[in-house]
Design an enzyme around this catalytic site. Sequence first.
Site, PDB file in Angstrom:
ATOM      1  N   LEU A  80       0.852  -1.198   0.000  1.00  0.00           N
ATOM      2  CA  LEU A  80       0.000   0.000   0.000  1.00  0.00           C
ATOM      3  C   LEU A  80       0.885   1.245   0.000  1.00  0.00           C
ATOM      4  O   LEU A  80       1.648   1.460   0.936  1.00  0.00           O
ATOM      5  CB  LEU A  80      -0.899   0.018   1.240  1.00  0.00           C
ATOM      6  CG  LEU A  80      -1.782  -1.211   1.445  1.00  0.00           C
ATOM      7  CD1 LEU A  80      -2.676  -1.019   2.655  1.00  0.00           C
ATOM      8  CD2 LEU A  80      -2.624  -1.475   0.201  1.00  0.00           C
ATOM      9  N   ALA A  93      -0.327   4.463  -1.683  1.00  0.00           N
ATOM     10  CA  ALA A  93      -1.036   5.525  -2.402  1.00  0.00           C
ATOM     11  C   ALA A  93      -1.274   6.756  -1.553  1.00  0.00           C
ATOM     12  O   ALA A  93      -1.570   7.831  -2.063  1.00  0.00           O
ATOM     13  CB  ALA A  93      -2.372   4.997  -2.920  1.00  0.00           C
ATOM     14  N   GLY A  94      -1.126   6.609  -0.234  1.00  0.00           N
ATOM     15  CA  GLY A  94      -1.459   7.715   0.665  1.00  0.00           C
ATOM     16  C   GLY A  94      -0.494   8.887   0.495  1.00  0.00           C
ATOM     17  O   GLY A  94       0.622   8.732   0.000  1.00  0.00           O
ATOM     18  N   ARG A 135       0.869  13.832   7.584  1.00  0.00           N
ATOM     19  CA  ARG A 135       1.648  14.190   8.773  1.00  0.00           C
ATOM     20  C   ARG A 135       3.123  14.454   8.477  1.00  0.00           C
ATOM     21  O   ARG A 135       3.849  14.971   9.320  1.00  0.00           O
ATOM     22  CB  ARG A 135       1.495  13.072   9.827  1.00  0.00           C
ATOM     23  CG  ARG A 135       0.110  13.035  10.450  1.00  0.00           C
ATOM     24  CD  ARG A 135      -0.172  11.728  11.174  1.00  0.00           C
ATOM     25  NE  ARG A 135      -0.548  10.651  10.271  1.00  0.00           N
ATOM     26  CZ  ARG A 135      -0.863   9.414  10.658  1.00  0.00           C
ATOM     27  NH1 ARG A 135      -0.827   9.107  11.937  1.00  0.00           N
ATOM     28  NH2 ARG A 135      -1.203   8.494   9.779  1.00  0.00           N
ATOM     29  N   TYR A 187      43.162  20.626 -10.205  1.00  0.00           N
ATOM     30  CA  TYR A 187      41.986  20.007 -10.806  1.00  0.00           C
ATOM     31  C   TYR A 187      42.416  19.098 -11.952  1.00  0.00           C
ATOM     32  O   TYR A 187      43.039  19.545 -12.922  1.00  0.00           O
ATOM     33  CB  TYR A 187      41.000  21.056 -11.338  1.00  0.00           C
ATOM     34  CG  TYR A 187      39.881  20.402 -12.121  1.00  0.00           C
ATOM     35  CD1 TYR A 187      39.006  19.508 -11.501  1.00  0.00           C
ATOM     36  CD2 TYR A 187      39.718  20.625 -13.488  1.00  0.00           C
ATOM     37  CE1 TYR A 187      38.002  18.862 -12.210  1.00  0.00           C
ATOM     38  CE2 TYR A 187      38.711  19.987 -14.209  1.00  0.00           C
ATOM     39  CZ  TYR A 187      37.861  19.099 -13.556  1.00  0.00           C
ATOM     40  OH  TYR A 187      36.875  18.454 -14.253  1.00  0.00           O
ATOM     41  N   TYR A 237      37.378  21.665 -20.597  1.00  0.00           N
ATOM     42  CA  TYR A 237      36.067  22.067 -21.115  1.00  0.00           C
ATOM     43  C   TYR A 237      36.221  23.315 -21.967  1.00  0.00           C
ATOM     44  O   TYR A 237      36.724  24.343 -21.492  1.00  0.00           O
ATOM     45  CB  TYR A 237      35.145  22.327 -19.919  1.00  0.00           C
ATOM     46  CG  TYR A 237      33.716  22.596 -20.266  1.00  0.00           C
ATOM     47  CD1 TYR A 237      33.027  21.780 -21.166  1.00  0.00           C
ATOM     48  CD2 TYR A 237      33.029  23.657 -19.686  1.00  0.00           C
ATOM     49  CE1 TYR A 237      31.702  22.016 -21.470  1.00  0.00           C
ATOM     50  CE2 TYR A 237      31.701  23.898 -19.983  1.00  0.00           C
ATOM     51  CZ  TYR A 237      31.040  23.076 -20.879  1.00  0.00           C
ATOM     52  OH  TYR A 237      29.727  23.318 -21.174  1.00  0.00           O
ATOM     53  N   GLY A 270      -8.975   5.249   2.099  1.00  0.00           N
ATOM     54  CA  GLY A 270      -8.619   4.350   3.199  1.00  0.00           C
ATOM     55  C   GLY A 270      -7.921   3.084   2.724  1.00  0.00           C
ATOM     56  O   GLY A 270      -7.919   2.765   1.533  1.00  0.00           O
ATOM     57  N   LYS A 314      38.159  14.332 -11.338  1.00  0.00           N
ATOM     58  CA  LYS A 314      36.903  13.910 -11.940  1.00  0.00           C
ATOM     59  C   LYS A 314      37.211  12.977 -13.094  1.00  0.00           C
ATOM     60  O   LYS A 314      37.982  13.337 -13.985  1.00  0.00           O
ATOM     61  CB  LYS A 314      36.115  15.129 -12.443  1.00  0.00           C
ATOM     62  CG  LYS A 314      34.709  14.752 -12.840  1.00  0.00           C
ATOM     63  CD  LYS A 314      34.175  15.332 -14.111  1.00  0.00           C
ATOM     64  CE  LYS A 314      34.858  14.990 -15.375  1.00  0.00           C
ATOM     65  NZ  LYS A 314      34.249  15.525 -16.578  1.00  0.00           N
ATOM     66  N   ASP A 364       4.882   2.351   4.278  1.00  0.00           N
ATOM     67  CA  ASP A 364       5.489   3.189   5.322  1.00  0.00           C
ATOM     68  C   ASP A 364       5.973   2.373   6.522  1.00  0.00           C
ATOM     69  O   ASP A 364       6.167   2.902   7.603  1.00  0.00           O
ATOM     70  CB  ASP A 364       4.515   4.301   5.758  1.00  0.00           C
ATOM     71  CG  ASP A 364       3.292   3.760   6.494  1.00  0.00           C
ATOM     72  OD1 ASP A 364       3.009   2.547   6.388  1.00  0.00           O
ATOM     73  OD2 ASP A 364       2.624   4.555   7.181  1.00  0.00           O
TER      74      ASP A 364
HETATM   75  C1  UD1 Z   1      -2.696   1.733   9.579  1.00  0.00           C
HETATM   76  C2  UD1 Z   1      -3.747   0.791  10.184  1.00  0.00           C
HETATM   77  C3  UD1 Z   1      -3.468   0.660  11.689  1.00  0.00           C
HETATM   78  C4  UD1 Z   1      -2.055   0.190  11.915  1.00  0.00           C
HETATM   79  C5  UD1 Z   1      -1.040   1.088  11.208  1.00  0.00           C
HETATM   80  C6  UD1 Z   1       0.336   0.446  11.270  1.00  0.00           C
HETATM   81  C7  UD1 Z   1      -5.783   1.076   8.883  1.00  0.00           C
HETATM   82  C8  UD1 Z   1      -7.123   1.692   8.839  1.00  0.00           C
HETATM   83  N1  UD1 Z   1      -5.057   1.336   9.974  1.00  0.00           N
HETATM   84  O1  UD1 Z   1      -2.890   3.010  10.148  1.00  0.00           O
HETATM   85  O2  UD1 Z   1      -4.382  -0.257  12.267  1.00  0.00           O
HETATM   86  O3  UD1 Z   1      -1.787   0.152  13.311  1.00  0.00           O
HETATM   87  O4  UD1 Z   1      -1.376   1.233   9.821  1.00  0.00           O
HETATM   88  O5  UD1 Z   1       1.333   1.242  10.715  1.00  0.00           O
HETATM   89  O6  UD1 Z   1      -5.386   0.383   7.974  1.00  0.00           O
HETATM   90  N2  UD1 Z   1      -2.745   4.021   2.004  1.00  0.00           N
HETATM   91  C9  UD1 Z   1      -3.178   3.915   0.697  1.00  0.00           C
HETATM   92  N3  UD1 Z   1      -4.395   4.419   0.377  1.00  0.00           N
HETATM   93  C10 UD1 Z   1      -5.212   4.994   1.280  1.00  0.00           C
HETATM   94  C11 UD1 Z   1      -4.765   5.099   2.609  1.00  0.00           C
HETATM   95  C12 UD1 Z   1      -3.530   4.594   2.953  1.00  0.00           C
HETATM   96  O7  UD1 Z   1      -2.469   3.396  -0.159  1.00  0.00           O
HETATM   97  O8  UD1 Z   1      -6.320   5.396   0.899  1.00  0.00           O
HETATM   98  C13 UD1 Z   1      -1.413   3.477   2.334  1.00  0.00           C
HETATM   99  C14 UD1 Z   1      -0.466   4.562   2.843  1.00  0.00           C
HETATM  100  O9  UD1 Z   1       0.283   5.100   1.771  1.00  0.00           O
HETATM  101  C15 UD1 Z   1       0.417   3.800   3.809  1.00  0.00           C
HETATM  102  C16 UD1 Z   1      -0.457   2.646   4.283  1.00  0.00           C
HETATM  103  O10 UD1 Z   1      -1.543   2.561   3.375  1.00  0.00           O
HETATM  104  O11 UD1 Z   1       1.559   3.283   3.161  1.00  0.00           O
HETATM  105  C17 UD1 Z   1      -0.986   2.872   5.695  1.00  0.00           C
HETATM  106  O12 UD1 Z   1      -1.732   4.074   5.717  1.00  0.00           O
HETATM  107  P1  UD1 Z   1      -1.656   5.096   6.907  1.00  0.00           P
HETATM  108  O13 UD1 Z   1      -2.523   6.256   6.585  1.00  0.00           O
HETATM  109  O14 UD1 Z   1      -0.269   5.351   7.303  1.00  0.00           O
HETATM  110  O15 UD1 Z   1      -2.389   4.243   8.041  1.00  0.00           O
HETATM  111  P2  UD1 Z   1      -2.169   4.372   9.601  1.00  0.00           P
HETATM  112  O16 UD1 Z   1      -2.972   5.500  10.111  1.00  0.00           O
HETATM  113  O17 UD1 Z   1      -0.747   4.348   9.922  1.00  0.00           O
HETATM  114 MG    MG Z   2       0.981   4.601   8.815  1.00  0.00          MG
END
Ligand code: UD1
Ligand code: MG
Length: 477
Positions: A17, A19-20, A24, A384, A405, A91, A369, A116
Site C-alpha cells: 500500500l 497511495a497515501g 503528517r 583540478y 572544457y 482508506g 573527476k 510506510d
Molecule cells: C494503519 C492501520 C493501523 C495500523 C497502522 C500500522 C488502517 C485503517 N489502519 O494506520 O491499524 O496500526 O497502519 O502502521 O489500515 N494508504 C493507501 N491508500 C489509502 C490510505 C492509505 O495506499 O487510501 C497506504 C499509505 O500510503 C500507507 C499505508 O496505506 O503506506 C498505511 O496508511 P496510513 O494512513 O499510514 O495508516 P495508519 O494511520 O498508519
Molecule cells: Mg501509517
Amino acid sequence: MEQEISNEQPILDVLVLAAGLGTRMRSNLAKVLHKIDGRPMVNHVCRTALALAPRKVYVVIGHHGEDVKKAVLEELDTEHAEFVWQKAQLGTGDAVNAAREFLENEDSTLLVLSGDVPMIRVETLASLVQQHRNHRGKGAACTILTVKLDDPTGYGRVVRDDSGFFQKIVEQKDATNEEKNIKEINSGIYCFDTKKLFAALSSVQNNNSQGEYYLTDVPALLRAAGEDVSLYHHTDAREVSGINNRMELSDMERVLCRRTISKMMLDYGVSFIDPKNTYISEQANIGRDTVIYPNVTIEGETLIGDGCTIRSGTRITNSHIGRGVEILDNCVITDSEISNDCTVGPFAHLRGKTKMEEKAKVGNFVELKKTILGRGSKANHLTYLGDAAIGEKTNIGAGTITCNYDGVNKHATNIGNNVRIGSDTMLIAPIKVGDGAVTGAGSVVTKDVPNDSLVVGAPAKVKRNLKEEEETKSVKA
Ligand code: UD1
Ligand code: MG
C-alpha cells in the site's frame, strides 16, 4: 537472503500500500518516497518482498503515483511489479480494493505490506506466511502481525476476546478509553487467503470517525463469517514501526544506522571512535581494523578494505576503497575507486569514476573527476584533474589544472609515466604529455609534449630535449 517458500504451497502474491499522501509528513513528496538509508521507504519494502520470491508484487499508487512507480522500478523489474491506481485515497480497505480486478479470483496467499513500514525483515515475513498457511493444519483466512508497544498511540489496537482469540481491530480514533489501554497493536502487515479477503472487503463500510474504508475491518468480518483469524505476535517492535512523521523518520534512520555500526564493530572488527556521530549505510561493507573517526558518512554500496583510516568530516558514496588506505579529514568521494595503500586529503574531492591506483597520493584541495591517477603518482596540492589519465610515478605540481572544457565539449588529457608537471601548469585539452616529460612552472601547454621533453612558457614551447642533453652531458664527462 532469498528465502523461498516451498513449491507445494499456494502461490504467494504481495500487495504494497503506497497511495497515501502522508499528511503528517507535511511534505510535497509522497510519504513513501522519503528516504531511509538513502533509499525511498517503499524501495526497502519492495526489496524485502522480492526476497520472498513472490509471483508478483502489486503496488497500490495514487498520490505522486508516477514518482512512486519510478522509484519502485529501481527495485523491481516490470515482470515482478504490477502498479494499481487508487483514484481517491479513501482508506486502506479501498486501497486493497483497487487491486480487485487482478486478484479477487486468485487462489493465492496475499501478503499485504505498508509502504510506510520499511524495516520489516524477510525472515519475519517468511515465518508469518508459514504460520498463516499452517494454521490448524488447513491455514487461516487471515493472519495479522502484531506487536506490543509501551506507547501504542496512533496505531490500531488488537482486541482479543475472553479466551484470548482475535475479536477485532479498532483504530485509535475510534477506540474507547478502555481499548486505548491495549498495548497490542496492528502492524499493518497481514496475510490473507486472497479470495476470502476480497469477498469480505465488499462488506466494509466507512461509518467510522475518519469516514474511510478500513482494511482493518476485514479480519472481524472474516471471523463473523466463521473463518479463522490468527495472530502472529512479533517481539521486535522496531521492525514494524510505521513512519508517519519526520520525527519517526529520523528515529528510524538512527536505529538502522546504530544496528549497522554495532554489527560492523562486533562481527567485522571495525573501530568507530564515536558511533553515535557516524553514519554508515546498511549497504556498505567495511573491513577489519579499519578505524572510522567521528562525523564520517558512508553511503550506498561502498566497500572499504582492511586497515584503513577514515578521518572526520569525510563522505564516501558508492565507492570502492582498498586496503591500508588513509583518507584524511573533510574529503568527498563519490563513484570512485581507491586502490591499496593510497593517501587522500585533507579536503580532497574525487568523483565521476575516478580511479587511484596503488600507492597514489592526492593531497589538499585537489579535485579529480573521471581521472585515473597511476600507481605511485602524486597530486599533492591545489589541483583540478578532469577527464585525465595519468601514468605511474608522475608528479603533478601544485596548482595544475586540466582545462578540459571548451564551453561545449569535454576533452581528455593524457599524461605518461615519470612525468613532472610544474606548479601552476595549465594543460589545454585535448592534450598528451609523453613519458619522462617536464613542464616548467606556469606553463600553458597547448600542444602535445613529446617524451622526455621540457616545455616552458605561455603558450609553452619545446625548449630542449632532456634526454639528448643528458646524453651530451655524459659524453662530455
Ligand atoms: C494503519 C492501520 C493501523 C495500523 C497502522 C500500522 C488502517 C485503517 N489502519 O494506520 O491499524 O496500526 O497502519 O502502521 O489500515 N494508504 C493507501 N491508500 C489509502 C490510505 C492509505 O495506499 O487510501 C497506504 C499509505 O500510503 C500507507 C499505508 O496505506 O503506506 C498505511 O496508511 P496510513 O494512513 O499510514 O495508516 P495508519 O494511520 O498508519
Ligand atoms: Mg501509517
